[in-house]
Design an enzyme around this catalytic site. Structure first.
Site, mmCIF file in Angstrom:
data_model
loop_
_atom_site.group_PDB
_atom_site.id
_atom_site.type_symbol
_atom_site.label_atom_id
_atom_site.label_comp_id
_atom_site.label_asym_id
_atom_site.label_seq_id
_atom_site.Cartn_x
_atom_site.Cartn_y
_atom_site.Cartn_z
ATOM 1 C CE LYS A 1 -3.922 1.994 2.518
ATOM 2 N NZ LYS A 1 -3.557 3.579 2.329
ATOM 3 N NE ARG B 1 -8.212 4.457 -6.427
ATOM 4 C CZ ARG B 1 -9.052 3.584 -5.844
ATOM 5 N NH1 ARG B 1 -9.049 3.728 -4.695
ATOM 6 N NH2 ARG B 1 -9.341 2.530 -6.448
HETATM 7 P P1 AMP Z 1 -7.364 4.518 2.386
HETATM 8 O O1 AMP Z 1 -7.270 5.613 1.614
HETATM 9 O O2 AMP Z 1 -6.718 4.247 3.457
HETATM 10 O O3 AMP Z 1 -8.792 3.756 2.558
HETATM 11 O O4 AMP Z 1 -6.676 3.124 1.504
HETATM 12 C C1 AMP Z 1 -6.785 2.931 0.015
HETATM 13 C C2 AMP Z 1 -6.164 3.661 -0.552
HETATM 14 O O5 AMP Z 1 -4.789 3.153 -0.814
HETATM 15 C C3 AMP Z 1 -6.499 3.741 -2.225
HETATM 16 O O6 AMP Z 1 -7.500 4.759 -2.460
HETATM 17 C C4 AMP Z 1 -5.122 3.996 -2.765
HETATM 18 O O7 AMP Z 1 -4.994 5.413 -2.996
HETATM 19 C C5 AMP Z 1 -3.971 3.652 -1.868
HETATM 20 N N1 AMP Z 1 -3.277 2.221 -2.600
HETATM 21 C C6 AMP Z 1 -1.963 2.314 -2.120
HETATM 22 N N2 AMP Z 1 -1.367 1.130 -2.957
HETATM 23 C C7 AMP Z 1 -2.529 0.568 -3.381
HETATM 24 C C8 AMP Z 1 -2.653 -0.809 -3.857
HETATM 25 N N3 AMP Z 1 -1.730 -1.498 -4.027
HETATM 26 N N4 AMP Z 1 -4.111 -1.211 -4.472
HETATM 27 C C9 AMP Z 1 -4.951 -0.303 -4.008
HETATM 28 N N5 AMP Z 1 -4.888 0.955 -3.465
HETATM 29 C C10 AMP Z 1 -3.557 1.128 -3.197
#
Ligand code: AMP
Length: 591
Positions: free
Chosen positions: A257, A262
């Site tokens: 992650k 994004r």
């Molecule tokens: P969160 O914002 O904490 O809900 O986490 C989801 C976000 O992690 C997504 O919207 C992406 O911006 C980010 N992200 C980073 N790496 C990945 C990955 N390998 N797959 C999907 N999302 C990712």
């Protein structure tokens, strides 16, 4: 008024009914009523206007004109003085009501005027929104005044509220979808295909036009369009590898992650458009990302999702997410691109050369993504692994954190693991348990190795390998690689300062799994400030003390500028101290 048009007063009637009701279901009924009365050609406009907009959000056309301008327009159309309008506004507190008040006075003395139509109101508002540059303010005032001159008081109220961005009826996207389903597809039961079409296009008005024209069949044929953002799939969260595996049916993919922004990138031949997670068009912030996708994604049309991460141009290391904020600017993007370059980590493929991949399971999307992307220095696939046990998942998590990531995303791999646009479901689960302790004190660490610099740092060291001191065993376990905080002068000086300590292999008292380009006899001590301490699979400092098989690392370390020449390597911060700092800070964070 032609057959294709409709009186604006009908829209106003609906606004008033919605404002007066306290029942959500009634809102749907009112919308259904209105949609049925609306000529097909106007339905998209009516849908946008119900939400206080003129276009889908992703087009970035803002309507909100300043209250100051609205006051001028009210004054111009009603004949009342600006000061008087302003005073009334202060008393009433609502610019719409103020407009109704002054225009009400005026209409008593005017004779007949043409009723306002939806087309005229929409088109005039659109011209207001689109006028820019010199003389735009005057033009906006005149356009608004012309509408108000022909408006009934209640119409004026809603026109002014809309153009100032204050039409807040609170009609949710889902309510509009319900109403469209009832009005054109027989019943609310038919909402799911509408919802999917909306999630794929992010354009409620466009969808309304399709469904009004062709009913459910039109919706089923609704396709992904390159250039229209797809509403992003979101992740749930769980706190342990066991729970994650259970939810995923015992087996899942895990991906790093990355901690950046994004991006949903739409490629069409040699052009790319970028949408943010909130679907704003942010193409102009990332000309480099556009180029990377154009060059490295081998499809003439494609929609990919990735995380853009800021990279330290001197060391190639990932930097904290905040550094990307430098990209959020109108001017000087070329400069920002040099100072804050990004790397892209691609994690999904939604569309490629005419094929909608959102209904394919994750493993297939990933496979096609792998086949289409030619990886390069600044564009890579998100690191991924398929796991079926908690240990492997945990190990991958720790690797991710050690490499500067926030944690991992677990992704379902079973046949139903489609890309669920716009939904937060258990197909993606994030795991970013806080194994990070905030670090506010500085630490003094010993230089034990170095890495050759790239870019601006070619010819000098790009980063140094630092260690703490373990008194009991008299060894130097490493805790971080550091590339930040060095001035040009430091960079020039360091090779000279370290020259006499160079040895051909790792020093016998140094403990690490890292492979430095240059090794030193431990001697020089630097003062370092880190953002936090995290568990680490690569640095052995504090190994097994917090968790079996893991050491500790200092994350985002910066040189403070102080060479601790007053300290011998044995005076450096000890391994015990680092472990204590970790435990102490961790408690504080949890408290
Ligand atoms: P969160 O914002 O904490 O809900 O986490 C989801 C976000 O992690 C997504 O919207 C992406 O911006 C980010 N992200 C980073 N790496 C990945 C990955 N390998 N797959 C999907 N999302 C990712």
């Amino acid at each position: 008024m032609g057959k294709e048009d409709m009186n604006y007063s009908l829209l106003v009637e609906m606004y008033e009914r919605i404002e007066a009701t306290t029942k959500r279901l009634e809102i749907t009924d009112y919308l259904v009523d209105l949609f049925k009365k609306t000529p097909k050609k106007l339905i998209d406009k009516v849908v946008y206007m119900t939400q206080g907009k003129l276009h889908p959000d992703y087009m970035g056309i803002e309507l909100g004109i300043a209250e100051k301008l609205a006051i001028k327009a009210i004054s111009l159309s009603s004949g009342a003085g600006e000061v008087e309008v302003d005073k009334a506004l202060k008393k009433i507190g609502d610019i719409g009501e103020a407009a109704a008040k002054f225009l009400g006075k005026k209409t008593q003395v005017t004779l007949f005027h043409e009723p306002l139509t939806v087309s005229r109101v929409y088109e005039t508002m659109d011209r207001i929104a689109l006028s820019t540059g010199e003389g735009a303010q005057e033009a906006k005032i005149k356009l608004l005044a012309s509408l108000l001159s022909d408006a009934e008081p209640e119409e004026a109220k809603y026109i002014v509220r809309t153009v100032t961005g204050k039409l807040r009826l609170g009609v949710a996207d889902m309510t509009i979808l319900d109403a469209l389903a009832v009005a054109f597809c027989g019943s609310k039961e038919n909402r799911p295909p509408l919802e999917r079409a909306y999630n794929l296009s992010s354009d409620l008005g466009g969808l309304a036009a399709a469904v009004a024209e062709r009913g459910l069949e039109g919706v089923k044929k609704f396709k992904i369009t390159v250039g229209k953002p797809i509403r992003p799939m979101l992740a749930e969260r769980l706190a342990s590898p066991q729970e994650i595996l259970e939810k995923m049916g015992g087996r899942c993919a895990v991906e790093y992650k990355y901690d950046g922004e994004r991006l949903q990138i739409h490629k069409e031949k040699d052009k790319a458009t970028i949408f943010s997670r909130r679907l704003e068009n942010i193409t102009h912030h990332y000309p480099d990302a556009c180029q990377l996708v154009v060059n490295h994604v081998q499809a003439s049309a494609a929609i990919v999702e990735c995380e853009a991460v800021a990279i330290n141009p001197d060391t190639g290391e990932m930097m904290p997410f905040q550094e990307l904020m430098h990209r959020r600017r109108k001017y000087g993007i070329q400069e920002a691109m040099k100072l804050y370059p990004v790397s892209l980590f691609l994690f999904d493929l939604l569309y490629a050369d005419g094929e909608d991949l959102t209904l394919k399971p994750y493993p297939e999307r990933r496979r096609v993504l792998e086949s289409l992307v030619e990886e390069g220095e600044s564009i890579k696939l998100a690191k991924a692994l398929v796991v079926d046990n908690a240990e492997a998942l945990e190990k991958f998590f720790e690797e991710a954190v050690a490499e500067g990531c926030e944690g991992i995303l677990a992704k379902a791999v079973y046949p139903e693991s489609v890309y669920r646009a716009g939904a937060r479901e258990w197909l993606w689960i994030k795991y970013k348990r806080d194994y990070q302790a905030l670090l506010t004190d500085t630490v003094d660490l010993v230089v034990v190795g170095a890495f050759h610099g790239r870019g601006r740092r070619a010819g000098t060291y790009g980063a140094l390998l630092l260690a703490a001191y373990n008194e009991k065993e008299d060894v130097f376990p490493t805790v971080c690689k550091i590339g930040s905080g060095f001035t040009d002068e430091d960079l020039e000086k360091l090779p000279r300062m370290l020259k006499d300590y160079i040895i051909p292999h790792k020093h016998a008292r140094v403990v690490t799994q890292m492979k430095a380009d240059v090794w030193f006899t431990p001697s020089l001590v630097l003062e370092v400030l880190g953002a936090e301490i995290t568990l680490s699979p690569v640095h052995p400092c504090g190994i097994n003390r917090i968790r079996k098989g893991s050491g500790l690392a200092i994350r985002f370390p910066r040189f403070t500028g102080r060479y601790r020449e007053d300290k011998s390597p044995e005076d450096a911060t000890t391994e015990d101290e680092i472990v204590e700092l970790y435990l102490k800070r961790l408690k504080k964070v949890e408290a």
